[in-house]
Design an enzyme around this catalytic site. Structure first.
Site, short mmCIF file in Angstrom:
data_model
loop_
_atom_site.label_atom_id
_atom_site.label_comp_id
_atom_site.label_asym_id
_atom_site.label_seq_id
_atom_site.Cartn_x
_atom_site.Cartn_y
_atom_site.Cartn_z
N LEU A 61 0.84 -1.21 0.00
CA LEU A 61 0.00 0.00 0.00
C LEU A 61 0.87 1.25 0.00
CD1 LEU A 61 -2.84 -0.90 2.54
CD2 LEU A 61 -3.13 -0.46 0.11
N GLY A 62 1.98 1.17 0.70
CA GLY A 62 2.87 2.33 0.73
C GLY A 62 4.07 2.08 1.62
N LYS A 63 5.10 2.88 1.36
CA LYS A 63 6.32 2.77 2.17
C LYS A 63 6.45 4.01 3.02
CE LYS A 63 8.98 -0.07 -1.00
NZ LYS A 63 10.32 -0.52 -1.32
N GLY A 64 6.64 3.84 4.29
CA GLY A 64 6.84 4.98 5.17
C GLY A 64 8.27 5.02 5.64
N ALA A 65 8.57 6.03 6.45
CA ALA A 65 9.94 6.16 6.95
C ALA A 65 10.27 5.01 7.90
CB ALA A 65 10.09 7.49 7.65
N GLY A 117 8.55 1.90 8.02
CA GLY A 117 8.17 0.55 7.61
C GLY A 117 7.27 0.56 6.39
N VAL A 176 3.66 -0.71 4.49
CA VAL A 176 2.27 -1.10 4.79
C VAL A 176 1.74 -1.94 3.63
CG1 VAL A 176 -0.05 -0.27 5.37
CG2 VAL A 176 1.94 1.00 6.14
N LYS A 180 1.32 -3.38 8.89
CA LYS A 180 2.56 -2.58 8.88
C LYS A 180 3.70 -3.36 9.50
CE LYS A 180 4.64 1.87 9.50
NZ LYS A 180 4.42 3.29 9.54
N ASP A 212 2.03 15.35 12.01
CA ASP A 212 2.34 15.30 10.58
C ASP A 212 1.06 15.28 9.73
OD1 ASP A 212 3.92 15.19 8.37
OD2 ASP A 212 4.51 13.08 8.58
N1 LIG Z 1 -4.89 1.68 7.35
C1 LIG Z 1 -4.53 1.95 6.10
N2 LIG Z 1 -5.40 1.73 5.10
C2 LIG Z 1 -5.05 2.00 3.81
N3 LIG Z 1 -3.85 2.47 3.44
C3 LIG Z 1 -2.94 2.70 4.39
C4 LIG Z 1 -3.22 2.45 5.76
N4 LIG Z 1 -2.13 2.78 6.48
C5 LIG Z 1 -1.22 3.20 5.60
N5 LIG Z 1 -1.68 3.16 4.35
C6 LIG Z 1 -0.96 3.51 3.11
O1 LIG Z 1 0.40 3.21 3.29
C7 LIG Z 1 1.20 4.37 3.12
C8 LIG Z 1 2.36 4.29 4.10
O2 LIG Z 1 1.84 4.41 5.37
P1 LIG Z 1 2.67 4.86 6.65
O3 LIG Z 1 1.72 5.43 7.58
O4 LIG Z 1 3.51 3.79 7.16
O5 LIG Z 1 3.71 5.78 6.01
P2 LIG Z 1 3.87 7.28 5.66
O6 LIG Z 1 2.58 8.01 5.75
O7 LIG Z 1 4.59 7.36 4.39
O8 LIG Z 1 4.74 7.55 6.86
P3 LIG Z 1 5.93 8.42 7.25
O9 LIG Z 1 5.39 9.81 7.24
O10 LIG Z 1 6.19 7.84 8.59
O11 LIG Z 1 7.04 8.20 6.28
C9 LIG Z 1 0.26 5.53 3.35
O12 LIG Z 1 0.67 6.67 2.67
C10 LIG Z 1 -1.05 4.98 2.79
O13 LIG Z 1 -1.10 5.14 1.40
#
Ligand SMILES: Nc1ncnc2c1ncn2[C@@H]1O[C@H](COP(=O)(O)OP(=O)(O)OP(=O)(O)O)[C@@H](O)[C@H]1O
Length: 347
Positions: free
Chosen positions: A34-38, A40, A42, A55, A147
């Site tokens: 779904l996406g990569k965050g700082a 981990g 998801v 996650k 954020d």
């Molecule tokens: N509960 C969820 N349902 C659907 N999509 C999600 C969910 N949680 C996260 N995502 C998707 O995964 C992506 C990454 O989520 P995550 O919160 O880990 O990272 P991030 O927003 O990029 O974080 P960071 O700001 O810490 O780098 C999000 O941008 C979103 O697109």
């Protein structure tokens, strides 16, 4: 933030990978990233509870902190602050590697910017009112989201409902903001500190609206102060201009609570709605007068063929304009009714 490459290698899971919880014994089959965050990655995964968001991270501190925030969010009654937390466990990747993970509700929908681009900026009003209600409850509990940005706001529904995801930046009031994105950070624009207080989030709310109006984010100019630059932007977009008073106050940190900002926002919307009414009446009155005049002078219309042709053209044009106006009025009416419905239903 620094990327952990080891984590990214381990966390790059392909579709069909089964993540098995060591302690709770639940199985999750990865569908897609779904996406990569700082901290981990998801994944969308299948489970016996249906589709979930999972996650995974090498950083167990980050996982623990996010899990704690989600648990706290779940205790805030009547809001949809974050996705609900479904499971927390460790995954034994191989004999040497154990990765912590948590499973949350999968929020299906576009993010704030995608939603606005698809449906139009008018939807921002309803969504921001919902967001302000959620923030009010979060702030009352002594927390600040931190954020706040369009990527962290997903719109589920119908009816459209705003959901805050990525709770990694949630900070206790009084402390230093844990995570921020420059464009939405008042410190970056020289308009305040990074101390976690409600006004920090409310500045970001204003920036979310500026970003919705100017999807291409801009950087701070070196030779102009942040206030001047942002105020100039407000003047350049009709939607922002309509919300100028509220936006300026939020950018300057004049709101001490989300409720205060919401009240001003609602007031502004009601003023706008009232302004729209008399314009409609005036037009109708004009049309009635024009039609009356036309029916009272048939003789002169017959004797002046040219004038009649012009009149017919004018009437045709008027009818066309009237049709367009009626359509706009109907759309506006439906939107207002829907907004009120969504507002009462969701708040
Ligand atoms: N509960 C969820 N349902 C659907 N999509 C999600 C969910 N949680 C996260 N995502 C998707 O995964 C992506 C990454 O989520 P995550 O919160 O880990 O990272 P991030 O927003 O990029 O974080 P960071 O700001 O810490 O780098 C999000 O941008 C979103 O697109």
């Amino acid at each position: 933030m620094k990327k952990n490459t080891t984590m990214n290698q381990v966390c790059n899971l392909s579709s069909g990978t089964i993540v098995n919880g060591k302690w709770n014994g639940e199985n999750y089959t990865v569908i897609r990233l779904l996406g990569k965050g700082a901290t981990g990655n998801v994944y969308l995964a299948d489970s016996k509870k249906g589709k979930v968001a999972l996650k995974l991270s090498e950083n167990s501190m980050a996982i623990t902190s996010e899990v704690n925030v989600l648990k706290r969010f779940s205790k805030v009654q009547g809001t949809s602050l974050g996705p609900s937390l479904l499971d927390v466990d460790d995954w034994k990747v191989d004999s040497q590697k154990i990765l912590p993970f948590y499973v949350m509700e999968y929020v299906q929908g576009n993010n704030f910017l995608e939603f606005i681009q698809e449906r139009g900026i008018v939807w921002a009003d309803v969504l921001i009112l919902q967001l302000l209600s959620n923030l009010e409850k979060l702030h009352q509990q002594g927390w600040v989201f931190g954020d706040l940005k369009p990527e962290n706001l997903l719109i589920s529904g119908p009816p459209p409902k705003i959901r805050c995801i990525d709770v990694g930046g949630t900070t206790q009031q009084g402390r230093s903001i844990k995570e921020f994105t420059e464009f939405f950070d008042r410190g970056y624009w020289g308009l305040g500190t990074r101390k976690a207080e409600p006004s920090y989030d409310l500045f970001s709310v204003a920036m979310v609206l500026i970003n919705a109006s100017f999807p291409k984010r801009f950087t701070k100019k070196v030779d102009v102060d942040g206030k001047t630059q942002l105020f100039e932007r407000i003047e350049q977009h009709p939607y922002l201009l309509k919300h100028k008073q509220v936006l300026q106050k939020a950018l300057l940190g004049k709101y001490t609570s989300a409720l205060e900002m919401k009240t001003d926002f609602v007031h502004l919307l009601s003023v706008e709605t009232n302004k729209a009414k008399p314009r409609t009446q005036t037009y109708k009155t004009q049309m009635a007068t024009a039609n009356k005049a036309k029916s009272q002078s048939p003789k002169s219309a017959n004797s002046q063929a040219n004038q009649t042709r012009k009149q017919a053209k004018k009437t045709k044009r008027r009818k066309k304009t009237s049709g367009i106006l009626e359509t706009i009025i109907i759309i506006l009416g439906v939107f207002i009714i829907y907004s009120l419905y969504a507002y009462h239903y969701l708040m």
